[in-house]
Design a protein around this motif. Structure first.
Motif, short mmCIF file in Angstrom:
data_model
loop_
_atom_site.label_atom_id
_atom_site.label_comp_id
_atom_site.label_asym_id
_atom_site.label_seq_id
_atom_site.Cartn_x
_atom_site.Cartn_y
_atom_site.Cartn_z
N TYR A 114 141.50 18.05 117.84
CA TYR A 114 140.82 16.88 117.26
C TYR A 114 141.55 16.35 116.06
CZ TYR A 114 136.33 15.55 119.26
OH TYR A 114 135.35 15.02 120.05
N SER A 122 139.16 13.28 120.12
CA SER A 122 139.78 14.37 120.87
C SER A 122 141.14 13.90 121.38
CB SER A 122 138.89 14.75 122.05
OG SER A 122 139.47 15.79 122.78
N LYS A 167 128.61 18.71 125.81
CA LYS A 167 128.38 17.28 126.04
C LYS A 167 128.69 17.03 127.51
CE LYS A 167 129.77 15.69 121.41
NZ LYS A 167 130.85 15.02 120.63
N ASP A 227 133.50 19.29 124.62
CA ASP A 227 133.41 17.83 124.68
C ASP A 227 134.18 17.39 125.93
OD1 ASP A 227 133.28 15.14 124.15
OD2 ASP A 227 134.51 15.19 122.35
N THR A 228 135.45 17.08 125.80
CA THR A 228 136.24 16.70 126.98
C THR A 228 136.57 17.92 127.84
OG1 THR A 228 138.33 17.03 125.84
CG2 THR A 228 137.37 14.82 125.73
N GLY A 229 136.63 19.11 127.23
CA GLY A 229 137.03 20.32 127.93
C GLY A 229 138.53 20.60 127.80
N ASN A 230 139.25 19.75 127.10
CA ASN A 230 140.71 19.94 126.94
C ASN A 230 141.05 21.29 126.32
OD1 ASN A 230 141.65 17.51 127.93
ND2 ASN A 230 141.37 16.46 125.98
N THR A 231 140.33 21.65 125.26
CA THR A 231 140.62 22.89 124.54
C THR A 231 140.39 24.08 125.45
OG1 THR A 231 139.71 21.79 122.60
CG2 THR A 231 140.13 24.14 122.39
N GLU A 245 132.69 29.22 121.98
CA GLU A 245 133.03 27.87 121.52
C GLU A 245 131.87 27.26 120.75
OE1 GLU A 245 135.14 25.69 121.02
OE2 GLU A 245 136.68 25.51 122.55
N ASP A 246 132.19 26.36 119.84
CA ASP A 246 131.13 25.61 119.18
C ASP A 246 130.60 24.51 120.10
OD1 ASP A 246 133.51 24.17 119.10
OD2 ASP A 246 133.33 23.55 117.02
N ILE A 247 131.54 23.78 120.72
CA ILE A 247 131.13 22.64 121.54
C ILE A 247 132.19 22.35 122.58
CG2 ILE A 247 132.15 20.97 119.89
CD1 ILE A 247 129.73 19.13 120.51
N ASP A 280 132.26 20.45 112.09
CA ASP A 280 132.64 19.66 110.91
C ASP A 280 132.96 18.22 111.25
OD1 ASP A 280 135.11 20.29 112.36
OD2 ASP A 280 136.10 19.38 110.64
N PHE A 294 128.73 12.20 118.02
CA PHE A 294 129.44 13.15 117.17
C PHE A 294 128.44 13.91 116.30
CE2 PHE A 294 132.27 14.78 113.91
CZ PHE A 294 133.34 15.19 114.69
N VAL A 295 128.50 15.26 116.34
CA VAL A 295 127.51 16.07 115.61
C VAL A 295 128.20 16.99 114.59
CG1 VAL A 295 125.74 16.02 117.41
CG2 VAL A 295 127.52 17.78 117.50
P1 IMP Z 1 137.37 19.19 123.59
O1 IMP Z 1 138.75 19.77 123.67
O2 IMP Z 1 137.37 17.68 123.70
O3 IMP Z 1 136.38 19.83 124.54
O4 IMP Z 1 136.86 19.40 122.12
C1 IMP Z 1 136.76 20.63 121.65
C2 IMP Z 1 136.73 20.72 120.15
O5 IMP Z 1 136.59 19.46 119.47
C3 IMP Z 1 135.48 21.48 119.78
O6 IMP Z 1 135.70 22.87 119.87
C4 IMP Z 1 135.21 20.98 118.39
O7 IMP Z 1 135.94 21.74 117.44
C5 IMP Z 1 135.67 19.55 118.40
N1 IMP Z 1 134.51 18.64 118.65
C6 IMP Z 1 134.18 18.01 119.81
N2 IMP Z 1 133.06 17.27 119.65
C7 IMP Z 1 132.68 17.44 118.36
C8 IMP Z 1 131.56 16.94 117.60
O8 IMP Z 1 130.68 16.18 118.05
N3 IMP Z 1 131.49 17.35 116.30
C9 IMP Z 1 132.43 18.19 115.72
N4 IMP Z 1 133.47 18.68 116.42
C10 IMP Z 1 133.60 18.31 117.72
#
Ligand code: IMP
Ligand code: MG
Length: 172
Positions: free
Chosen positions: A67, A72, A127, A99-103, A95-97, A155, A148-149
């Motif tokens: 991020y 993302s 999400k 979102d896209t699933g990329n991580t 994981e905390d969250i 954070d 966004f949370v």
């Molecule tokens: P992804 O790779 O798009 O799934 O995003 C993963 C990472 O992005 C999460 O582990 C978070 O650290 C950060 N992230 C995604 N959405 C949020 C949000 O709404 N608030 C804060 N951090 C987020």
């Protein structure tokens, strides 16, 4: 000043984390799983979860970054790596969250190469609208809309991780 709107209370979070801890304790009662926390966002969820679990477990961390501010990116970078052997171990990614699933997509591929016995995923938040890889998430705290949370470890530019409940950031 950012405007925050509360969407989950500390009590709701505590109860849900207890449920997940019980479920994991039941599912892994004959194992000592390695809980692999994805820094930084998962630190509070992981701390609460492990203290509520009733089985033996080990903790490792990996630090990834995808991020930039509140966007993302497809480009996942490893900022901190663990050096423990995961061979023939049960791994629970914390994981905390998602979102896209990329991580998660990046991390799962990396862990698979280390020949673990199993890989499970526990995410405090999901999400579902944006999870483009359709991962099966074994343990989900809460499903939330694509807003966004912040709070409970999450954070916005490193702020608000310490809040004990979850908020939606209104004027990001
Ligand atoms: P992804 O790779 O798009 O799934 O995003 C993963 C990472 O992005 C999460 O582990 C978070 O650290 C950060 N992230 C995604 N959405 C949020 C949000 O709404 N608030 C804060 N951090 C987020
Ligand atoms: Mg994260």
């Amino acid at each position: 000043m950012d405007k925050l709107k509360q969407i989950l209370t500390a009590k709701e979070i505590d109860e849900r984390v207890s449920d997940i801890a019980n479920q994991i304790s039941h599912d892994f009662e004959n194992s000592t799983p390695i809980l692999l926390g994805v820094l930084k966002g998962s630190y509070i969820f992981l701390a609460d979860l492990t203290r509520k679990m009733k089985i033996e477990s080990e903790v490792e961390f990996v630090r990834l970054k995808s991020y930039n501010g509140n966007t993302s990116t497809n480009n996942v970078k490893i900022l901190y790596d663990f050096n423990k052997s995961l061979e023939e171990r049960d791994i629970i990614i914390i994981e905390d969250i998602i979102d896209t699933g990329n991580t998660l997509n990046f991390l799962c591929k990396k862990i698979q190469e280390l020949n673990p016995r199993s890989i499970s995923i526990a995410s405090f938040l999901v999400k579902p609208e944006s999870n483009k890889f359709r991962f099966k998430i074994d343990y989900i705290g809460f499903e939330i809309p694509s807003d966004f949370v912040v709070g409970y470890g999450l954070d916005f530019n490193e702020k608000y991780r310490n809040l004990d409940s979850l908020f939606c950031l209104i004027n990001k």
